[in-house]
Motif scaffolding. Structure first.
Motif, short mmCIF file in Angstrom:
data_model
loop_
_atom_site.label_atom_id
_atom_site.label_comp_id
_atom_site.label_asym_id
_atom_site.label_seq_id
_atom_site.Cartn_x
_atom_site.Cartn_y
_atom_site.Cartn_z
N TYR A 56 0.24 46.87 -9.23
CA TYR A 56 -0.88 46.69 -9.05
C TYR A 56 -1.77 47.33 -10.27
O TYR A 56 -2.45 46.79 -10.85
CB TYR A 56 -1.54 47.18 -7.76
CG TYR A 56 -2.93 46.58 -7.33
CD1 TYR A 56 -2.74 45.41 -6.66
CD2 TYR A 56 -4.03 47.23 -7.87
CE1 TYR A 56 -4.08 45.09 -6.21
CE2 TYR A 56 -5.23 46.76 -7.46
CZ TYR A 56 -5.54 45.52 -6.61
OH TYR A 56 -6.67 45.08 -6.51
N ALA A 57 -1.30 48.53 -10.58
CA ALA A 57 -1.96 49.23 -11.66
C ALA A 57 -1.62 48.65 -13.09
O ALA A 57 -2.54 48.41 -13.80
CB ALA A 57 -1.38 50.56 -11.83
N VAL A 95 0.87 52.87 -17.19
CA VAL A 95 -0.13 52.10 -16.31
C VAL A 95 -1.05 53.22 -15.52
O VAL A 95 -0.79 54.29 -15.49
CB VAL A 95 0.50 51.17 -15.26
CG1 VAL A 95 1.28 50.18 -15.97
CG2 VAL A 95 1.27 51.93 -14.10
N PRO A 96 -2.30 52.85 -15.16
CA PRO A 96 -3.18 53.86 -14.69
C PRO A 96 -2.99 53.77 -13.19
O PRO A 96 -3.63 53.54 -12.32
CB PRO A 96 -4.49 53.07 -14.81
CG PRO A 96 -4.17 51.76 -14.81
CD PRO A 96 -2.85 51.39 -15.35
N VAL A 144 -7.10 56.46 -16.23
CA VAL A 144 -8.00 55.49 -16.68
C VAL A 144 -8.35 55.29 -18.27
O VAL A 144 -8.14 54.30 -18.74
CB VAL A 144 -9.42 55.30 -15.77
CG1 VAL A 144 -10.36 54.63 -16.28
CG2 VAL A 144 -9.08 55.11 -14.42
N GLU A 145 -8.56 56.48 -18.93
CA GLU A 145 -8.91 56.60 -20.21
C GLU A 145 -7.59 56.30 -21.00
O GLU A 145 -7.88 55.80 -22.14
CB GLU A 145 -9.56 57.75 -20.45
CG GLU A 145 -10.98 57.91 -19.63
CD GLU A 145 -11.48 59.28 -20.13
OE1 GLU A 145 -11.17 60.02 -21.13
OE2 GLU A 145 -12.74 59.65 -19.33
N ASP A 146 -6.76 57.04 -20.67
CA ASP A 146 -5.39 56.97 -21.53
C ASP A 146 -4.21 56.12 -20.97
O ASP A 146 -3.02 56.20 -21.71
CB ASP A 146 -5.14 58.44 -21.62
CG ASP A 146 -6.07 59.36 -22.47
OD1 ASP A 146 -6.86 58.84 -23.01
OD2 ASP A 146 -5.98 60.53 -22.02
N ASN A 147 -4.39 55.33 -19.90
CA ASN A 147 -3.30 54.68 -19.40
C ASN A 147 -2.09 55.60 -19.13
O ASN A 147 -0.89 55.28 -19.41
CB ASN A 147 -2.91 53.53 -20.17
CG ASN A 147 -3.84 52.58 -19.68
OD1 ASN A 147 -4.30 52.10 -18.97
ND2 ASN A 147 -4.34 51.92 -20.84
N ARG A 148 -2.07 56.86 -18.72
CA ARG A 148 -1.31 57.88 -18.57
C ARG A 148 -1.02 57.87 -16.93
O ARG A 148 -1.94 58.68 -16.48
CB ARG A 148 -1.44 59.19 -19.30
CG ARG A 148 -1.39 59.05 -20.68
CD ARG A 148 -2.10 60.22 -21.31
NE ARG A 148 -1.80 61.72 -20.84
CZ ARG A 148 -2.16 62.72 -21.52
NH1 ARG A 148 -3.19 62.55 -22.41
NH2 ARG A 148 -1.94 63.89 -21.26
N PRO A 149 0.28 57.71 -16.53
CA PRO A 149 0.42 57.78 -15.24
C PRO A 149 0.53 59.26 -14.79
O PRO A 149 0.91 59.93 -15.54
CB PRO A 149 1.59 57.13 -14.76
CG PRO A 149 2.64 56.92 -16.13
CD PRO A 149 1.24 56.98 -17.03
N ALA A 198 -6.36 44.04 -16.88
CA ALA A 198 -7.89 43.40 -16.61
C ALA A 198 -8.76 44.50 -17.36
O ALA A 198 -9.84 43.91 -17.62
CB ALA A 198 -8.16 43.54 -15.06
N GLY A 199 -8.44 45.52 -17.72
CA GLY A 199 -9.44 46.38 -18.50
C GLY A 199 -10.79 46.81 -18.03
O GLY A 199 -11.63 46.93 -18.81
#
Length: 396
Positions: free
Chosen positions: A167-168, A206-207, A266-271, A174-175
C-alpha cells in the motif's frame, strides 16, 4: 550483490560476528510520576491534542473493561483488550496525518477511538448487527473504516505487514505525501511475512512505518523463547532500515518518535521500524488465562508503569487535568459504553440476502441456490436461529 556505493572491507583471517556489538537504547521522555527526565525535551503538544489523546486512552480502557465483562456474561463471543498498550497505539496514531493509512493487528482499537470512530460503530461491529460495516461476517474486534483510513482487520497473523508495504508503494507512486503505519506484536515478527515486508520496503524505499508492540508474550510464549537477539529492533540492520526503540508506555516518547519516523517516511521514502517496549496487562484474549504462564508479581511491576497513570500525572502537572475531570470522564464513558451496547444488541442482524448480494456484481445461480439452502435449513430449525428465523420465510 554487494553495494557499489561502498567498497566491502576485506580481511585475511576468519572473523565471525553475532551482532552483539549493536546495542539499541530505549527512547524515553517521561518518568512514571509525570515529570521529564533530565535533559529530555517534551514534543510540541497543544492542550487540545493532549486531552484528545488522553480521552482516547481512557475510553479505550473503559470499553475494554466493559466488553470483556460482556463476553464473560455471554453477551459477546470474543474480545481482545489493549490494556497496558494504549500509549504505544494512541501516541503513534496522534503523530500521523488523518489521511495516512493504518493497518492494525487486533489490539489497536485506540487508534480508531483517536480518529473518531463512534461508540455505536464499535458496538455494531462487535454484535454484527444490521449497521455493522462488515455485515456480521467478521469476528468481534475486526474493525474497519474507509472514511478513517483504517484497513479492516483480518485474523491470520502478520498478513497486514506485507500488505502495508504494498500500500505504501502505491502512496509513493501517488506522490501525495502520505504514509502507512502497520501494527503487529513481537510474535508476528517471527512470521515470514515480517521479513518479506521489511526487505521489500527497504529495496523499493516506500513510506511505511512498521510498529512492533513488544508486549512480552506471543500468547503464552515469552519473548526470551522467541528470539535470542536483543529484541526485534536489530533486525532492521539486516535490511539497512532506520530503527528506533521506544518506551511504549511513554506517551510523549511515542508521539515524538513516530513524528520523526513519519518525516523520514514521507519526505525521504525511508521505511522505519519502531519497537515499542510495553506489556500486555490483560490476557491475550478472552479465551486466554495468563496465570498459567506468568506471575502476579510480574504483572504488578508493569501495573506500576501504567501508561494512562503516567500521562494523567503529566497533565495534572501542567494544570490541564484534575481529579474532578477524571471522575466525570470515567463516569461519562461507562454510561456511554453500557447504553450503546444495549442499543446495539437490540438491532436486527444483517438481512440474510446480504450474504450473497455483494460477492459478485450480480448474484450467480450457484450463490442463489446456496442462499435457498440456508433459508431452508433455518426454517427447519428456527429455534436454533431465533434472530434470523423471520428472514427465512418463503423461498425454495
Amino acid at each position: 550483490m554487494v553495494s557499489k556505493t561502498k567498497k566491502p572491507k576485506v580481511v585475511h583471517k576468519p572473523a565471525f560476528t553475532d551482532g552483539a556489538e549493536f546495542s539499541i537504547p530505549t527512547f524515553q521522555l517521561l518518568k512514571q510520576d509525570g515529570t521529564l527526565h533530565k535533559g529530555a525535551k517534551a514534543p510540541d503538544l497543544e492542550k487540545d491534542q493532549a486531552l484528545r489523546i488522553y480521552r482516547a486512552m481512557v475510553f479505550t480502557r473503559v470499553m475494554d473493561e466493559r466488553m470483556l465483562a460482556a463476553q464473560r456474561q455471554g453477551r459477546l463471543s470474543f474480545y481482545m483488550q489493549c490494556t497496558g498498550e494504549e500509549a504505544a497505539v494512541i501516541g503513534s496514531t496522534a503523530a500521523l496525518d488523518d489521511a495516512d493509512m493504518i493497518m492494525a493487528q487486533y489490539r489497536e482499537q485506540g487508534a480508531l477511538v483517536y480518529r473518531g470512530f463512534t461508540t455505536d460503530e464499535f458496538m455494531n461491529q462487535m454484535f454484527g448487527n444490521e449497521d455493522d460495516y462488515g455485515k456480521g461476517r467478521q469476528m468481534p474486534i475486526h474493525y474497519g473504516s474507509s472514511k478513517l483510513n483504517y484497513m479492516t482487520i483480518s485474523s491470520p497473523l502478520a498478513t497486514q505487514i506485507p500488505q502495508a508495504t504494498g500500500y505504501a508503494y502505491g502512496q509513493k507512486l501517488a506522490g501525495e505525501g502520505h504514509c502507512t503505519i502497520v501494527y503487529f506484536g513481537e510474535g508476528a515478527a517471527s512470521e515470514g511475512d515480517f521479513h518479506a515486508a521489511l526487505n521489500m520496503a527497504a529495496v523499493h524505499r516506500v513510506p511505511v512505518i512498521f510498529l512492533c508492540r513488544n508486549n512480552g508474550y506471543a500468547i503464552s510464549t515469552p519473548a526470551a523463547e522467541q528470539f535470542a537477539a536483543d529484541g526485534v529492533a536489530p533486525r532492521a540492520y539486516g535490511y539497512k532500515m532506520d530503527v528506533i526503540r521506544v518506551d511504549g508506555n511513554d506517551i510523549l516518547a511515542m508521539l515524538e518518535a513516530t513524528r520523526q519516523a513519519r518525516r523520514l517516511a514521507v519526505e525521504d521514502n525511508r521505511p522505519v521500524l519502531i519497537e515499542a517496549m510495553s506489556y500486555r496487562l490483560a490476557a491475550h484474549s478472552s479465551s486466554d488465562d495468563p496465570s498459567g504462564y506468568r506471575s502476579k508479581d510480574e504483572e504488578q511491576v508493569w501495573r506500576d508503569k501504567d501508561p494512562i497513570l503516567r500521562m494523567k500525572a503529566w497533565l495534572q502537572a501542567a494544570d490541564w487535568w484534575s481529579d474532578e475531570d477524571e471522575k466525570e470522564l470515567q463516569d461519562s464513558y461507562r454510561r456511554e459504553v453500557l447504553e450503546t451496547m444495549k442499543r446495539a444488541q437490540k438491532r436486527s442482524p444483517p438481512p440474510l440476502d446480504s450474504l450473497v448480494s455483494d460477492v459478485y456484481d450480480e448474484v450467480t445461480p450457484e450463490l442463489a441456490r446456496q442462499l435457498d439452502n440456508v433459508k431452508a435449513h433455518i426454517r427447519k430449525y428456527p429455534d436454533a436461529y431465533p434472530k434470523t428465523a423471520g428472514q427465512a420465510k418463503g423461498g425454495a
